[in-house]
Design an enzyme around this catalytic site. Structure first.
Site, PDB file in Angstrom:
ATOM      1  N   HIS A  84     -21.208  11.847  21.441  1.00 54.46           N
ATOM      2  CA  HIS A  84     -20.694  10.276  21.354  1.00 54.46           C
ATOM      3  C   HIS A  84     -20.293  10.274  22.646  1.00 54.46           C
ATOM      4  O   HIS A  84     -19.292  11.494  22.832  1.00 54.46           O
ATOM      5  CB  HIS A  84     -19.226  10.546  20.169  1.00 54.46           C
ATOM      6  CG  HIS A  84     -20.196  10.225  18.371  1.00 54.46           C
ATOM      7  ND1 HIS A  84     -19.501  11.020  17.747  1.00 54.46           N
ATOM      8  CD2 HIS A  84     -20.517   9.535  17.784  1.00 54.46           C
ATOM      9  CE1 HIS A  84     -20.080  11.793  16.740  1.00 54.46           C
ATOM     10  NE2 HIS A  84     -20.823  10.406  16.697  1.00 54.46           N
ATOM     11  N   ASP A 126     -22.212  18.018  17.536  1.00 52.41           N
ATOM     12  CA  ASP A 126     -22.528  17.110  17.031  1.00 52.41           C
ATOM     13  C   ASP A 126     -23.977  16.201  17.510  1.00 52.41           C
ATOM     14  O   ASP A 126     -24.378  15.770  16.421  1.00 52.41           O
ATOM     15  CB  ASP A 126     -21.713  15.806  16.279  1.00 52.41           C
ATOM     16  CG  ASP A 126     -21.063  15.378  17.900  1.00 52.41           C
ATOM     17  OD1 ASP A 126     -21.360  16.032  19.048  1.00 52.41           O
ATOM     18  OD2 ASP A 126     -20.236  14.558  17.401  1.00 52.41           O
ATOM     19  N   HIS A 145     -12.135  10.790  22.582  1.00 53.97           N
ATOM     20  CA  HIS A 145     -11.838   9.588  22.148  1.00 53.97           C
ATOM     21  C   HIS A 145     -10.679   8.984  23.033  1.00 53.97           C
ATOM     22  O   HIS A 145     -10.098   7.835  23.033  1.00 53.97           O
ATOM     23  CB  HIS A 145     -13.301   9.510  20.844  1.00 53.97           C
ATOM     24  CG  HIS A 145     -14.123   9.613  20.739  1.00 53.97           C
ATOM     25  ND1 HIS A 145     -14.855   8.737  21.065  1.00 53.97           N
ATOM     26  CD2 HIS A 145     -14.253  10.057  19.806  1.00 53.97           C
ATOM     27  CE1 HIS A 145     -16.144   9.838  21.117  1.00 53.97           C
ATOM     28  NE2 HIS A 145     -15.590   9.996  19.932  1.00 53.97           N
TER      29      HIS A 145
HETATM   30 ZN   LIG Z   1     -18.585  13.818  18.507  1.00 52.19          ZN
END
Ligand SMILES: [Zn+2]
Length: 308
Positions: A164, A245, A125
């Site tokens: 993500h 995840d 990120h």
């Molecule tokens: Zn993640």
């Protein structure tokens, strides 16, 4: 296969405070899982402190200075809604960079077949000049640049199956056709980017999944989007942003993968690496927030890396 684990005790010293999902116990769960007898042949080495010169390949100097200056002498400081730094965080992040770059060196030299870098904080990120989503330095992106700068490799593919979207990696390589970024992720979900219409210079391939999707949808998306993109790109090295995840136990998302799915996906990435780049593959830990799911998934992943 000669597989090497890059780890360091400092990865448990990056503190994030009570209740934070990206916690030191994650790396303890990973280490514990890799202590099983099946990993006797796994080579191990300490991730060295990374060089600032490598960090600067992806992050401007004033950003790095800001992260260093935000690092407290004691206690915790929040530098973004969910990104926290403690006294050892900056150095821990540097060791993540050092581990990823050394893994590239060792895979490119042929000393090992492939690598798993068990570091935290995660990195995907982190944009060029923005820390976010638990991430400070984007070690997967830095490793890709390092492979180009230090070893003269032309084309690097980064595959990202963290649940993500890796907005940071996408940001860093948005207009750079020498790096392919192919991501599978849940959408809508944090950080909000990752639609199929985000294509950069034709080098960004997003394959969003929806809440509730499981192994079949994941495998279909991998084969429909990631495999053709990597095949067309013909990389000299593959870097994997390996988040776990997407595991069905994970509390932060709703993709229902099992360890068998991670085993399959690891095999797919290895097949691509075998086809195009002599098996050269560096896997870097990203997310994964259920300790049991994380430990089991990492064990499955590394075992596949070792056995081919
Ligand atoms: Zn993640």
């Amino acid at each position: 296969m000669r597989t090497r684990l890059y780890h360091h005790p400092i990865f448990a010293e990056h503190l994030t405070g009570p209740g934070h999902p990206e916690r030191p116990d994650r790396i303890r769960a990973v280490e514990a899982a890799l202590e099983a007898e099946t990993f006797q042949l796994l080579q191990r080495c300490e991730a060295p402190e990374g060089r600032l010169q490598d960090v600067y390949l992806c992050h401007p100097e004033d950003y790095v200075r800001r992260v260093a200056q935000a690092t407290p002498a004691e206690g915790l400081v929040r530098i973004d809604g969910d990104t926290v730094v403690s006294p050892r965080s900056f150095t821990a992040a540097l060791h993540g960079v050092g581990g990823a770059c050394l893994a590239v060196d060792d895979v490119v030299s042929g000393a090992i077949s492939n690598a798993f870098v068990a570091a935290r904080p995660p990195g995907h990120h982190a944009e060029r000049a923005t820390a976010m989503g638990f991430c400070l330095f984007n070690q997967a992106a830095i490793a890709a640049r390092h492979a180009q700068e230090a070893h003269g490799l032309s084309r690097i593919a980064i595959i990202d199956w963290d649940v993500h979207h890796g907005n940071g990696t996408q940001d860093i390589f948005w207009s750079d056709p020498t790096v392919l970024y192919a991501s599978l992720h849940q959408m809508p979900l944090y950080p909000g980017t990752g639609s199929v219409t985000e294509t950069g210079a034709g080098n960004i391939v997003n394959a969003p999944l929806k809440a509730g999707d499981g192994g079949n949808a994941f495998r279909e998306a991998f084969l429909a989007r990631v495999t053709p993109a990597v095949t067309e790109f013909r990389p000299d090295l593959i870097i994997l942003s390996a988040g776990f995840d997407m595991h069905y136990r994970d509390p932060l998302a709703e993709i229902e993968l099992t360890e068998e799915d991670f085993d399959w996906a690891t095999g797919q990435v290895m097949t691509l690496a075998d086809r195009f780049c002599n098996g050269r593959l560096v896997s870097v830990l990203e997310g994964g927030y259920d300790l049991t799911g994380l430990g089991r998934s990492v064990a499955t992943h590394v075992q596949r890396l070792m056995t081919g």
